[in-house]
Design a protein around this motif. Structure first.
Motif, PDB file in Angstrom:
ATOM      1  N   GLN A  47      50.885   2.474  -8.122  1.00 52.34           N
ATOM      2  CA  GLN A  47      50.654   1.547  -7.009  1.00 52.34           C
ATOM      3  C   GLN A  47      49.938   2.209  -5.827  1.00 52.34           C
ATOM      4  OE1 GLN A  47      54.812   0.595  -6.556  1.00 52.34           O
ATOM      5  NE2 GLN A  47      55.019   1.808  -4.669  1.00 52.34           N
ATOM      6  N   LEU A  48      49.552   3.469  -5.970  1.00 51.44           N
ATOM      7  CA  LEU A  48      48.956   4.201  -4.851  1.00 51.44           C
ATOM      8  C   LEU A  48      47.466   3.926  -4.707  1.00 51.44           C
ATOM      9  CD1 LEU A  48      50.594   7.723  -5.325  1.00 51.44           C
ATOM     10  CD2 LEU A  48      51.286   5.917  -3.738  1.00 51.44           C
ATOM     11  N   PRO A  49      46.949   3.904  -3.450  1.00 52.37           N
ATOM     12  CA  PRO A  49      45.500   3.803  -3.236  1.00 52.37           C
ATOM     13  C   PRO A  49      44.822   5.171  -3.154  1.00 52.37           C
ATOM     14  CG  PRO A  49      46.609   3.540  -1.146  1.00 52.37           C
ATOM     15  CD  PRO A  49      47.695   3.725  -2.184  1.00 52.37           C
ATOM     16  N   PHE A  50      45.603   6.240  -3.115  1.00 48.43           N
ATOM     17  CA  PHE A  50      45.022   7.590  -3.123  1.00 48.43           C
ATOM     18  C   PHE A  50      46.081   8.575  -3.603  1.00 48.43           C
ATOM     19  CE2 PHE A  50      47.233   7.780   0.920  1.00 48.43           C
ATOM     20  CZ  PHE A  50      47.601   9.114   1.074  1.00 48.43           C
ATOM     21  N   ILE A  51      45.600   9.746  -4.015  1.00 45.12           N
ATOM     22  CA  ILE A  51      46.497  10.826  -4.402  1.00 45.12           C
ATOM     23  C   ILE A  51      45.891  12.121  -3.873  1.00 45.12           C
ATOM     24  CG2 ILE A  51      45.423  11.293  -6.645  1.00 45.12           C
ATOM     25  CD1 ILE A  51      48.347  11.612  -7.739  1.00 45.12           C
ATOM     26  N   VAL A  52      46.737  13.037  -3.442  1.00 44.42           N
ATOM     27  CA  VAL A  52      46.290  14.334  -2.949  1.00 44.42           C
ATOM     28  C   VAL A  52      46.237  15.293  -4.121  1.00 44.42           C
ATOM     29  CG1 VAL A  52      46.721  16.215  -1.312  1.00 44.42           C
ATOM     30  CG2 VAL A  52      47.393  13.865  -0.735  1.00 44.42           C
ATOM     31  N   LEU A  53      45.119  16.012  -4.229  1.00 47.04           N
ATOM     32  CA  LEU A  53      44.938  16.951  -5.336  1.00 47.04           C
ATOM     33  C   LEU A  53      44.668  18.341  -4.790  1.00 47.04           C
ATOM     34  CD1 LEU A  53      43.096  16.593  -8.658  1.00 47.04           C
ATOM     35  CD2 LEU A  53      42.267  18.346  -7.078  1.00 47.04           C
ATOM     36  N   GLY A  54      45.304  19.334  -5.386  1.00 48.05           N
ATOM     37  CA  GLY A  54      45.030  20.726  -5.081  1.00 48.05           C
ATOM     38  C   GLY A  54      44.415  21.406  -6.290  1.00 48.05           C
ATOM     39  N   SER A  55      43.329  22.151  -6.044  1.00 47.70           N
ATOM     40  CA  SER A  55      42.664  22.849  -7.143  1.00 47.70           C
ATOM     41  C   SER A  55      42.270  24.246  -6.685  1.00 47.70           C
ATOM     42  CB  SER A  55      41.425  22.074  -7.605  1.00 47.70           C
ATOM     43  OG  SER A  55      40.434  22.070  -6.583  1.00 47.70           O
ATOM     44  N   VAL A  56      41.833  25.056  -7.639  1.00 45.90           N
ATOM     45  CA  VAL A  56      41.436  26.435  -7.360  1.00 45.90           C
ATOM     46  C   VAL A  56      40.030  26.648  -7.914  1.00 45.90           C
ATOM     47  CG1 VAL A  56      41.996  28.883  -7.681  1.00 45.90           C
ATOM     48  CG2 VAL A  56      43.839  27.177  -7.538  1.00 45.90           C
ATOM     49  N   ASP A  57      39.094  27.124  -7.071  1.00 45.56           N
ATOM     50  CA  ASP A  57      37.713  27.296  -7.515  1.00 45.56           C
ATOM     51  C   ASP A  57      37.526  28.627  -8.255  1.00 45.56           C
ATOM     52  OD1 ASP A  57      37.476  29.300  -5.595  1.00 45.56           O
ATOM     53  OD2 ASP A  57      36.387  28.041  -4.164  1.00 45.56           O
TER      54      ASP A  57
END
Length: 680
Positions: A47-57
């Protein structure tokens, strides 16, 4: 899928051990950290309009970003998989870390309800988005989230065509963004485990120094230490600040460290530790998001409201430098609490802040009366909690100084105060129930304790069970009626209030009082269920002594009974037989030379001289004092050289190298008599 991760990694364990919760979190972790998503979490993500994502380059730097979509763009085909039909824009620095087999961290957060859940796992590409295989999934603390309603300014997923501003240092606009922020998102990682999280507080809770160093207070949370444990492990983090009105994003990656011991931790209200961040790479994209948010009415987080700010912390640090000096305080408000008690609200009038106190401590004040040669020092218990942001003394007409305050002190007047002191304090984190027993004006430290218990209970979401038994002579003399009712409501069932009146004329039982009579052991036996309690006593000397003796007669351990013990309410204790008694050195039977180093005077103490204070006065000196019994601590003096003792052990605590001259005398020496050197 690979081998199941341990519940906590080394960094998380290190901080849990430092906080003293490792054993408890070992059990909690087994229960709440899962390698699958409960159905409730799966429905929540959908039901979310966004999600926070963490990544590593590829350089090993962490980045945090937001992925947007109409509700439903996130879907869970089963309990171990989460599909996300979105992908970071090519201009997003977090995009480099989105590749098959890459570890990612996810934070699902619903700003308009304060719900949030976290998950970390391994990514694989599918269609127009990607799939995350769950490694760890857990619910998360909803505190410090400001309520915000969302809307889309345009369709999500449209390519970003604006300017990508890349920097290595924060410019003025970035400083402004951070200084105004009441929240940000953070990505961290340790080994192959990435985490995405949220931090919130009052606007400006992130301090930015001129050289670009960010300092962030870490408030009480769920004690997982996922973010700080990662930082402790590898010292890297990625931060994302969002302008919720414009959709601007400010992303940065850099180096972070955890601070576990610093004066600023105690100075910043609500902070339990600090962490710092210095950016090495910064990316700003204006209007990068399709989403816009508006803060909801009354949307400020209650948890954020009871935290401090950096200006107050700086003022507290300046105040700590003045702790041993007399400082001017201005009377800002005067309130009659009952027919016999009046409260004076006090604030610093010298540009420095309030020195934090502990609930139950007393405030030394110095007053120059018209007909006295030198100022008089008295001690009044502070009737507010450390979190209240002001001092308050509540005074009964008893004694020359109290009468002077009640008759002459007005709003706008000044009085001199020094750092709060005293050991009659309460531990809000103790789980053993507390019983606070107050008679008359003895309510003042108990009220401070109650206020502190409520504040800490709200802050840590766990209130210490407390019984508060208050006695007054009559309805007119019962103080703080509305304040106690408000505290009782705020405690949400954790407190029980018992009001006792000895004279019930014009009072209605059940409304103005609960029990007619006086507080005694029979009443306590009636009101308290069988349990192990900590007792706190304050009232007139005879009352306090009688209650103490009564509790001891019921085999309540001496260490379970705490009492206000300065001034006339000193208490005669009876130590438990099993408790080893501290033997004080004997008083000297020989004459001892005394040197008052500040005033450059000398004297000879004899066994007939009494205390070192009396000797100093006989030599024409005027050291500060109040109680002359070792209870208040006003006479603390630095001992430069020599050995002293006390005929009776004082109750006021002193630092190493300090003595209480009001009751100290030279200790017996063996061999040659060494002089005593005092900073007087």
């Amino acid at each position: 899928m690979g081998e199941k991760l341990p519940v906590w990694h080394a960094g998380e364990l290190a901080l849990q051990q430092q906080a003293g919760v490792a054993e408890r979190m070992a059990e909690v972790g087994q229960r709440v950290i899962r390698d699958y998503m409960p159905d409730q979490h799966r429905d929540f993500y959908a039901q979310l309009p966004f999600i926070v994502l963490g990544s590593v380059d590829k350089q090993g730097d962490a980045w945090a970003t937001l992925l947007e979509g109409q509700p439903g763009f996130i879907f869970s085909p089963n309990a171990t998989m989460l599909d996300i039909e979105a992908y970071p824009d090519a201009s997003d620095p977090a995009a480099e870390g989105i590749a098959d087999g890459a570890p990612v961290g996810l934070l699902g957060i619903e700003l308009h309800t304060r719900r949030r859940n976290r998950m970390n796992g391994v990514l694989s590409a599918i269609g127009g988005g990607f799939r995350v295989q769950v490694m760890q999934s857990f619910g998360n603390c909803p505190r410090y989230i400001q309520l915000r309603d969302f809307r889309f300014a345009h369709l999500p997923g449209e390519p970003f065509h604006g300017e990508v501003e890349e920097m290595t240092t924060l410019d003025e606009a970035a400083h402004t963004t951070i200084n105004n922020a009441d929240a940000f998102y953070v990505a961290t990682y340790a080994e192959q485990q990435v985490d995405a999280s949220h931090r919130g507080g009052k606007p400006g809770f992130v301090r930015v120094s001129d050289d670009g160093l960010l300092t962030i207070p870490d408030f009480n949370g769920n004690l997982f230490f996922s973010t700080l444990g990662n930082i402790h492990q590898n010292g890297k983090a990625g931060l994302l600040f969002v302008d919720y009105r414009s959709g601007d994003t400010l992303q940065m990656t850099g180096d972070a460290s955890v601070i576990l011991d610093a004066p600023e931790i105690a100075a910043f209200q609500g902070a339990e530790r600090l962490w710092t961040f210095r950016a090495r790479r910064i990316v700003r994209r204006r209007a990068a998001l399709a989403l816009r948010w508006q803060t909801a009415p009354d949307g400020v987080s209650p948890a954020s409201e009871i935290t401090g700010d950096w200006q107050s912390a700086a003022e507290r640090l300046r105040a700590s430098e003045l702790a041993q000096r007399w400082r001017p305080f201005k009377v800002t408000k005067i309130i009659d609490e009952s027919a016999s008690i009046r409260s004076f609200h006090l604030m610093p009038d010298d540009g420095a802040g309030l020195l934090p106190h502990q609930a139950g401590q007393h405030l030394p004040i110095r007053v120059q009366l018209p007909d006295t040669e030198k100022p008089l020092i008295r001690h009044y218990t502070l009737s507010v909690a450390p979190s209240d942001g002001f001092y308050r003394i509540s005074v009964k007409r008893d004694g020359v100084v109290s009468r002077y305050l009640l008759d002459h002190l007005r709003v706008g007047d000044q009085i001199e105060t020094r750092a709060p002191a005293g050991d009659f304090i309460i531990d809000a984190q103790e789980t053993r129930p507390a019983v606070l027993i107050a008679a008359g004006v003895g309510i003042t430290p108990m009220l401070a304790m109650l206020r502190h218990l409520v504040y800490e209970g709200r802050r840590k979401q766990r209130m210490r069970p407390t019984y508060f038994i208050q006695s007054a002579r009559s309805k007119a003399e019962r103080p703080f009626v509305r304040e106690l009712d408000a505290l009782l409501a705020a405690a949400q069932g954790a407190f029980k209030l018992v009001r006792v009146l000895s004279q019930t004329d014009e009072a209605e039982q059940g409304f103005d009082y609960d029990i007619a009579g006086r507080i005694d052991m029979a009443l306590l036996s009636q009101m308290l269920p069988f349990n192990d309690y900590d007792f706190y006593l304050c009232g007139p000397p005879q009352f306090t002594q009688a209650m103490y003796d009564g509790l001891r007669s019921y085999n309540i351990a001496d260490k379970r009974i705490h009492a206000e013990a300065f001034g006339p309410s000193s208490l005669q204790r009876h130590e438990d037989a099993a408790e080893p008694k501290t033997q004080l050195p004997p008083v000297s039977t020989s004459d001892v030379p005394i040197k008052f180093m500040t005033s450059l005077k000398e004297a000879r103490w004899t066994p007939q001289s009494g205390s070192l204070l009396e000797l100093a006065e006989a030599r024409g000196l005027s050291p500060e004092y109040s109680c002359r019994e070792g209870h208040c601590g006003s006479c603390k003096t630095r001992l430069i050289k020599g050995a002293v003792t006390y005929p009776t052990a004082p109750t006021a605590s002193v630092a190493e190298g300090e003595i209480l001259i009001c009751c100290a005398q030279p200790a017996q020496q063996n061999g040659d008599i060494e002089p005593i050197l005092l900073e007087i």
